[in-house]
Motif scaffolding. Structure first.
Motif, short mmCIF file in Angstrom:
data_model
loop_
_atom_site.label_atom_id
_atom_site.label_comp_id
_atom_site.label_asym_id
_atom_site.label_seq_id
_atom_site.Cartn_x
_atom_site.Cartn_y
_atom_site.Cartn_z
N UNK A 95 -15.30 5.07 5.94
CA UNK A 95 -16.54 5.21 5.16
C UNK A 95 -17.75 4.82 6.01
N UNK A 96 -18.93 4.98 5.44
CA UNK A 96 -20.18 4.70 6.16
C UNK A 96 -20.24 3.26 6.67
N UNK A 97 -19.86 2.32 5.83
CA UNK A 97 -19.93 0.92 6.24
C UNK A 97 -18.91 0.60 7.33
N UNK A 98 -17.72 1.13 7.21
CA UNK A 98 -16.70 0.88 8.23
C UNK A 98 -17.09 1.48 9.58
N UNK A 104 -16.46 -5.23 6.12
CA UNK A 104 -16.40 -6.11 4.95
C UNK A 104 -17.11 -5.51 3.74
N UNK A 105 -17.86 -4.43 3.96
CA UNK A 105 -18.55 -3.75 2.87
C UNK A 105 -17.99 -2.33 2.68
N UNK A 111 -10.83 -2.45 -4.38
CA UNK A 111 -9.45 -2.05 -4.68
C UNK A 111 -8.47 -2.35 -3.56
N UNK A 112 -8.92 -2.30 -2.30
CA UNK A 112 -8.01 -2.55 -1.17
C UNK A 112 -7.58 -4.01 -1.10
N UNK A 113 -8.45 -4.92 -1.56
CA UNK A 113 -8.17 -6.34 -1.42
C UNK A 113 -7.79 -7.04 -2.72
N UNK A 114 -8.31 -6.55 -3.83
CA UNK A 114 -8.02 -7.16 -5.13
C UNK A 114 -7.17 -6.26 -6.02
N UNK A 115 -6.87 -5.04 -5.59
CA UNK A 115 -6.14 -4.10 -6.44
C UNK A 115 -4.68 -4.44 -6.65
N UNK A 116 -4.09 -5.19 -5.70
CA UNK A 116 -2.70 -5.64 -5.79
C UNK A 116 -1.70 -4.47 -5.83
N UNK A 117 -2.10 -3.36 -5.25
CA UNK A 117 -1.22 -2.19 -5.13
C UNK A 117 -1.80 -1.28 -4.06
N UNK A 317 -19.32 -10.79 7.18
CA UNK A 317 -19.77 -9.53 7.77
C UNK A 317 -19.26 -9.37 9.21
N UNK A 318 -18.03 -9.82 9.43
CA UNK A 318 -17.47 -9.73 10.77
C UNK A 318 -16.49 -8.59 10.91
N UNK A 319 -16.28 -8.17 12.15
CA UNK A 319 -15.21 -7.24 12.50
C UNK A 319 -14.04 -8.10 12.99
#
Length: 370
Positions: A95-98, A104-105, A111-117, A317-319
């Motif tokens: 995505x644009x932020x990545x 981190x944005x 969903x990737x970190x809190x979605x639990x699936x 906001x780190x890589x």
């Protein structure tokens, strides 16, 4: 072939964890099987466990893992079996932020970190009887002896890297340091106030010292933590029980307050004090995760005429693939002594570790699986 592991399982939200046998489902092409050696306990884990942050059960938490690669998915070329790795957060990479170096944005961060699936709704884990078990927490669920990890989370480190020491870099420590170094970009000779001297706040204090801040003010309710903050780089300390915190900061950094501030509490009243303690064109970053829906009051006129800024900061906001090795280097040279904050617990004493983190007895608990 599916693997088996031992994991800390939460059967219901706000219920005790239990050490249980689980099954890991088949590895996907973009996933890595990691033997976990150590896992830091983060307050985000605790907040999801007690229901202050949204989470579903039954599940396995843990998102500051460190270990050794056992197997890699077919599309992964930068990792190999037996590589030592630290685990951080998950992101899409597209995505644009990545693509602009702010993963981190990521558009899919929540969903990737809190979605639990997984993104397709499938689970990485199951109970021995085949019942589904939510995992994939921050792309890893590393409260387990083995973890299926999304490739974006994985940071390769040197073979001699002490995994138990650096496991907490994956979230908490990098958040505090990154708030100072990335989001605020603290400059030499300036002033910094850190509200909340837990492990994240201590990391921010050490980062402020690395950046050459002339004045570093630690604010906390616990005197022992304030004493440690002084040892790690704070030039001044203020008790969070004082009623005149803003006036004290303004007296230390006249006339209006500090150049920079970090809020590590997520408590609205503390955030409001932190904003008021900013000097002209001062900037505050909040890293403390509060329950969704909480708000703060801002004096719009003061915000305007003094040019103050209040921003959020996710994961510093780190890589991770660049920032974690940098923090390891700073630790090796003695500038970032995170070992002062860590207490180790064998996995059998997980209850004690969680209790010590909840009560504040321990700044950073690290569970040892090996």
């Amino acid at each position: 072939m599916a693997a088996t592991a031992t994991a800390l399982v939460m059967r219901e939200v706000n219920s005790p964890l239990s050490l249980e046998d689980i099954h890991l489902n088949d590895l996907r092409s973009d996933e890595v099987l990691v033997e976990i050696h150590a896992t830091g306990i983060c307050h985000t884990d605790l907040s999801c466990m007690n229901g202050n942050l949204p989470a579903s059960a039954p599940c396995v938490f843990g998102h500051e893992g460190a270990g050794v690669v056992v197997k890699i998915g077919s599309s992964i070329t930068h990792l190999h079996a037996d590589d030592k790795v630290l685990l951080s957060y998950a992101f899409c990479g597209d995505c644009e932020q990545c693509t602009s170096k702010h993963p981190a944005y990521c558009k899919q961060w929540v969903p990737s970190n809190f979605g639990q699936q997984r993104s397709d709704g499938s689970f990485t884990l199951s109970f021995p009887n085949g019942d589904p078990l939510r995992g994939n927490f921050f792309g890893q669920s590393s409260f387990a002896s083995l973890a299926i990890v999304h490739a974006s989370c994985v940071v390769k480190v040197d073979p001699e890297c002490p995994l138990d020491r650096f496991a907490p870099l994956g979230c908490g420590f990098q958040t505090g340091a990154g708030a100072v170094m990335n989001t605020l970009d603290v400059q030499p000779g300036t002033s910094l106030a850190v509200f909340g001297a837990g492990s994240v706040g201590m990391s921010a204090i050490m980062a402020g010292k690395i950046r050459g801040a002339r004045t570093i003010i630690a604010v906390d309710l616990n005197q022992d933590r304030l004493d440690l903050a002084k040892k790690l780089g704070a030039t001044h300390t203020i008790s969070g029980t004082d009623e005149d915190i803003v006036k004290q900061i303004q007296a230390i950094c006249p006339p209006l307050g500090v150049h920079y501030a970090v809020d590590c509490t997520g408590v609205p009243a503390v955030v409001e004090n932190a904003i008021q303690a900013l000097g002209t064109r001062g900037k505050l970053a909040t890293v403390g995760a509060s329950t969704p829906g909480k708000t703060v009051k801002v004096d719009l006129f003061s915000q305007l005429v003094f040019g103050r800024q209040y921003v959020g900061c996710c994961e510093g906001d780190g890589q991770p693939e660049k920032f974690l090795p940098y923090l390891i280097e700073q630790n090796t040279t003695g500038n970032y002594p995170i070992e002062e904050l860590i207490k180790y617990y064998p996995i059998e004493k997980y209850d004690e570790a969680i209790s010590d983190m909840t009560t504040g007895k321990t700044l950073k608990a690290v569970l040892l699986w090996k």
